[in-house]
Design a protein around this motif. Sequence first.
Motif, PDB file in Angstrom:
ATOM      1  N   ASP A  28      -1.879 -14.639   0.627  1.00  0.00           N
ATOM      2  CA  ASP A  28      -1.221 -13.476   0.433  1.00  0.00           C
ATOM      3  C   ASP A  28      -1.456 -11.874   0.846  1.00  0.00           C
ATOM      4  N   ILE A  29      -0.924 -11.343   1.092  1.00  0.00           N
ATOM      5  CA  ILE A  29      -1.687 -10.088   2.073  1.00  0.00           C
ATOM      6  C   ILE A  29       0.182  -8.816   1.625  1.00  0.00           C
ATOM      7  N   ALA A  30      -0.976  -7.631   1.177  1.00  0.00           N
ATOM      8  CA  ALA A  30       0.051  -6.564   0.264  1.00  0.00           C
ATOM      9  C   ALA A  30      -0.424  -5.464   0.159  1.00  0.00           C
ATOM     10  N   ARG A  31       0.262  -4.268   0.702  1.00  0.00           N
ATOM     11  CA  ARG A  31      -0.444  -3.243   0.231  1.00  0.00           C
ATOM     12  C   ARG A  31      -0.236  -2.954  -1.604  1.00  0.00           C
ATOM     13  N   GLN A  32      -1.738  -2.468  -2.202  1.00  0.00           N
ATOM     14  CA  GLN A  32      -1.283  -2.467  -3.728  1.00  0.00           C
ATOM     15  C   GLN A  32      -2.000  -1.726  -3.757  1.00  0.00           C
TER      16      GLN A  32
END
Length: 271
Positions: free
Chosen positions: A158-162
């Motif tokens: 799971d890859i996200a800008r956060q």
Amino acid sequence: MRPVLKWAGGKRQLLPELLARLPQSFNGYHEPFVGGGAVFFELVAQGRIATAYLSDANPSLIDVYLGLRDGVDDVIAALRQHRYERDYYYQMRALRPADLSLPQRAARIIYLNKTCYNGLYRENRRGQFNVPFGRYKNPTICDEPNLRAAARALQGADIARQHFSTVLDHARPGDFVYFDPPYHPLSPTANFTAYDRHGFGPHDQRRLRDVFAALGERGVRAMLSNSDTPFVRELYSGFRVDQVYVARAVNSKANGRGKVAEVIVWNYQPE
């Protein structure tokens, strides 16, 4: 398998110290400041990660990992179009990421990282990459075997800008979280936190400490690395803090490089 990007403060030098302190087993793995991903890639190579949650506030960095995970062939094809020339480098640096596809954005950042001065990532106040052209004999712009290995490692992640605080929404008891934030500066003149235009100041460090403490209260094991300063020591006075020495080469002057003291903080008992 090696990190795809050279990232200031990368953890390849610190890996043995970190690995020696990791829990023997855990469920989900979370890395809210993924950076170059040295710890993640090493744990994947060791077969120790079943589920991974990788995030960062830097959109360009996240583009690289999303691009590799979802379309490594397209990223490699785009990378093969790039060339090591000064004028071309500045043309690529000046491009607006919003005008490019995801594979093109990922390839652009990898290219700039491999050919810029000292492999440094830095943004100006407008959020634009502003590192000058580097001088190398024959830089490897497209390391296809390693890019494909990284893409395999990222499958299912799971890859996200956060923001780092969102780890509180995902981490569960039995999970493990590793924090590698921009380090607190050793001195006022050593303040390199320009991984993005917003920086990372004392307020952010205190917020991170609060998140670290909250994870422990929920039964989530967490580890954090940072510089060894009185400010950091005070922040984490309620936790186990180990001092380690690591070779660093961020300083542009050779005589300003060498082993520096850092700390590893953990909220669980050694096994």
